[in-house]
Design a protein around this motif. Sequence first.
Motif, PDB file in Angstrom:
ATOM      1  N   PRO A 255      31.842 -11.041  43.306  1.00  0.00           N
ATOM      2  CA  PRO A 255      32.570  -9.770  43.464  1.00  0.00           C
ATOM      3  C   PRO A 255      31.716  -8.563  43.089  1.00  0.00           C
ATOM      4  CG  PRO A 255      33.974 -11.425  42.451  1.00  0.00           C
ATOM      5  CD  PRO A 255      32.615 -12.040  42.567  1.00  0.00           C
ATOM      6  N   VAL A 256      30.961  -8.670  42.000  1.00  0.00           N
ATOM      7  CA  VAL A 256      30.193  -7.508  41.553  1.00  0.00           C
ATOM      8  C   VAL A 256      29.055  -7.206  42.535  1.00  0.00           C
ATOM      9  CG1 VAL A 256      28.663  -8.800  40.005  1.00  0.00           C
ATOM     10  CG2 VAL A 256      29.110  -6.399  39.548  1.00  0.00           C
ATOM     11  N   ALA A 257      28.419  -8.262  43.064  1.00  0.00           N
ATOM     12  CA  ALA A 257      27.335  -8.044  44.031  1.00  0.00           C
ATOM     13  C   ALA A 257      27.891  -7.460  45.319  1.00  0.00           C
ATOM     14  CB  ALA A 257      26.599  -9.356  44.309  1.00  0.00           C
ATOM     15  N   GLY A 258      29.096  -7.898  45.701  1.00  0.00           N
ATOM     16  CA  GLY A 258      29.733  -7.374  46.915  1.00  0.00           C
ATOM     17  C   GLY A 258      29.963  -5.881  46.810  1.00  0.00           C
ATOM     18  N   ILE A 259      30.453  -5.447  45.643  1.00  0.00           N
ATOM     19  CA  ILE A 259      30.703  -4.005  45.453  1.00  0.00           C
ATOM     20  C   ILE A 259      29.380  -3.244  45.490  1.00  0.00           C
ATOM     21  CG2 ILE A 259      31.596  -2.249  43.856  1.00  0.00           C
ATOM     22  CD1 ILE A 259      33.495  -4.479  42.772  1.00  0.00           C
ATOM     23  N   ALA A 260      28.370  -3.775  44.752  1.00  0.00           N
ATOM     24  CA  ALA A 260      27.070  -3.099  44.706  1.00  0.00           C
ATOM     25  C   ALA A 260      26.461  -2.991  46.103  1.00  0.00           C
ATOM     26  CB  ALA A 260      26.119  -3.842  43.769  1.00  0.00           C
ATOM     27  N   ASN A 261      26.546  -4.070  46.877  1.00  0.00           N
ATOM     28  CA  ASN A 261      25.965  -4.051  48.230  1.00  0.00           C
ATOM     29  C   ASN A 261      26.650  -3.026  49.113  1.00  0.00           C
ATOM     30  OD1 ASN A 261      24.318  -6.105  47.445  1.00  0.00           O
ATOM     31  ND2 ASN A 261      25.409  -7.717  48.534  1.00  0.00           N
ATOM     32  N   SER A 262      27.998  -2.920  48.968  1.00  0.00           N
ATOM     33  CA  SER A 262      28.700  -1.996  49.843  1.00  0.00           C
ATOM     34  C   SER A 262      28.366  -0.546  49.482  1.00  0.00           C
ATOM     35  CB  SER A 262      30.218  -2.236  49.777  1.00  0.00           C
ATOM     36  OG  SER A 262      30.682  -1.874  48.492  1.00  0.00           O
ATOM     37  N   ILE A 263      27.975  -0.311  48.236  1.00  0.00           N
ATOM     38  CA  ILE A 263      27.660   1.073  47.832  1.00  0.00           C
ATOM     39  C   ILE A 263      26.241   1.444  48.214  1.00  0.00           C
ATOM     40  CG2 ILE A 263      27.388   2.661  45.874  1.00  0.00           C
ATOM     41  CD1 ILE A 263      29.601   1.035  44.467  1.00  0.00           C
ATOM     42  N   ALA A 264      25.296   0.599  47.840  1.00  0.00           N
ATOM     43  CA  ALA A 264      23.894   1.007  48.005  1.00  0.00           C
ATOM     44  C   ALA A 264      23.111   0.116  48.950  1.00  0.00           C
ATOM     45  CB  ALA A 264      23.199   1.047  46.647  1.00  0.00           C
ATOM     46  N   GLY A 265      23.532  -1.103  49.147  1.00  0.00           N
ATOM     47  CA  GLY A 265      22.755  -2.007  49.993  1.00  0.00           C
ATOM     48  C   GLY A 265      21.326  -2.143  49.522  1.00  0.00           C
ATOM     49  N   ALA A 266      21.137  -2.022  48.215  1.00  0.00           N
ATOM     50  CA  ALA A 266      19.763  -1.981  47.697  1.00  0.00           C
ATOM     51  C   ALA A 266      19.214  -3.359  47.353  1.00  0.00           C
ATOM     52  CB  ALA A 266      19.715  -1.076  46.461  1.00  0.00           C
ATOM     53  N   SER A 267      19.955  -4.385  47.773  1.00  0.00           N
ATOM     54  CA  SER A 267      19.493  -5.738  47.471  1.00  0.00           C
ATOM     55  C   SER A 267      18.815  -6.350  48.687  1.00  0.00           C
ATOM     56  CB  SER A 267      20.685  -6.598  47.055  1.00  0.00           C
ATOM     57  OG  SER A 267      20.322  -7.958  47.118  1.00  0.00           O
TER      58      SER A 267
END
Length: 397
Positions: A255-267
């Motif tokens: 869940p946390v990676a999903g939120i981060a990806n949707s915000i910045a896509g920095a992964s």
Amino acid sequence: MNDPHRWLNEHPELGSGPIPIEPYIAPDWYEREREKIFKKVWLCVGRMDEIPKKGDYKVKRLAAADTSIILMRGKDDVVRAHHNICAHRGNTVVTETGPETFGRSKAAIVTCRFHGWVYGADGALKHVPSEERFYQCFDKKQNGLSPIHVDFWEGFIFVNLAETPDNSLAEFLGDYAGHFAGFPFAELSYQFTYHTELECNWKVAHDAFAEAYHVDTIHAGSFPNTFSTGLQNVKLMGPHRTCAVCLTLGATPTPVAGIANSIAGASLVTQRAETMLPPSINPDKRDDFAFELSVLFPNTLIHVSEGIWFTHQFWPIAHNRTLWEGRYYVRPPKTNAERWATEHAMTLQRNAWLEDTATMEDTQRAMQSRAKKVQNLQDDEILIRHSTAVVDEYVNA
Ligand code: FES
Ligand SMILES: [Fe+2]
């Protein structure tokens, strides 16, 4: 399925036999690498934006070439390189605080702390305390800092420590430069860095990052359910090499990676529309393209992907000791949410790099037993095979 031996078929000149281990563990081989490679070829030693203002300088220690260098931006905005050694009695001019030392001088000068000799950014000796006590034979003009050949590409700073380099930087880079032309390195300027000294040969470190065979095993922790689908578009360009690393992103992110990806896509393991990659990268627009993995000979890996680029550098300290530097660059975050998401990507990447570096010291120790004389490479480990051939060619030149 792809031909399992396609890279051998494309590059039969590299052969398919086992690779000797001795060059990873023999001190005398390392001495030859120092002379024939690190003191002779162009080395990437930094970025222009590390010293953005007039009078900014960076000192970089280059143990493999027995020196440290001062990169300084002069009042004329030109970046020059000099050896960090004083013409008086040989002290370092800029006192180093580690493998890299940064400083700023409004007057664009550096002063040796031993007896106060002052040098300009152009290397000229500008001031000698009690100058009248030196003798007639002492010529200030002949006693500036020792210059080093320096040149630039896409914001990267390169030096060549040879008195007369064998080639220009443009000749050295060859097709490698064109392959990355147009990628917005400077725009993705928000950087985080990790570095550590590892008890391994610099080529052990290079090899561990130069294949994707290990993704399914070593990165099962950081990138669960991410599987290597192999290399694509392998290109060998003189001493340099590049390929696309392709991964199947089978997992629903946490869940946390999903939120981060949707915000910045920095992964690295985020699917993104490709808008900034030059046409030479992922030319077939494959869905499973994760990033371009390239090796700028001898010791710099440059990776690019949509919205991200990162580098690994391996600076030899001894035949079995290496300074590893990892740098990851994304677009500067504009909001707190983007900042948080970027930090999340950074943490994920740190964990992956810890997984990568974890094998290196074990490999070195085991190799040093000399119980095995060779290593065996599969077809997708072609970058390692090419590296071995190139190093061999330089050392035996
Ligand atoms: S050694 Fe640098 S001023 Fe004396
Ligand atoms: Fe890895």
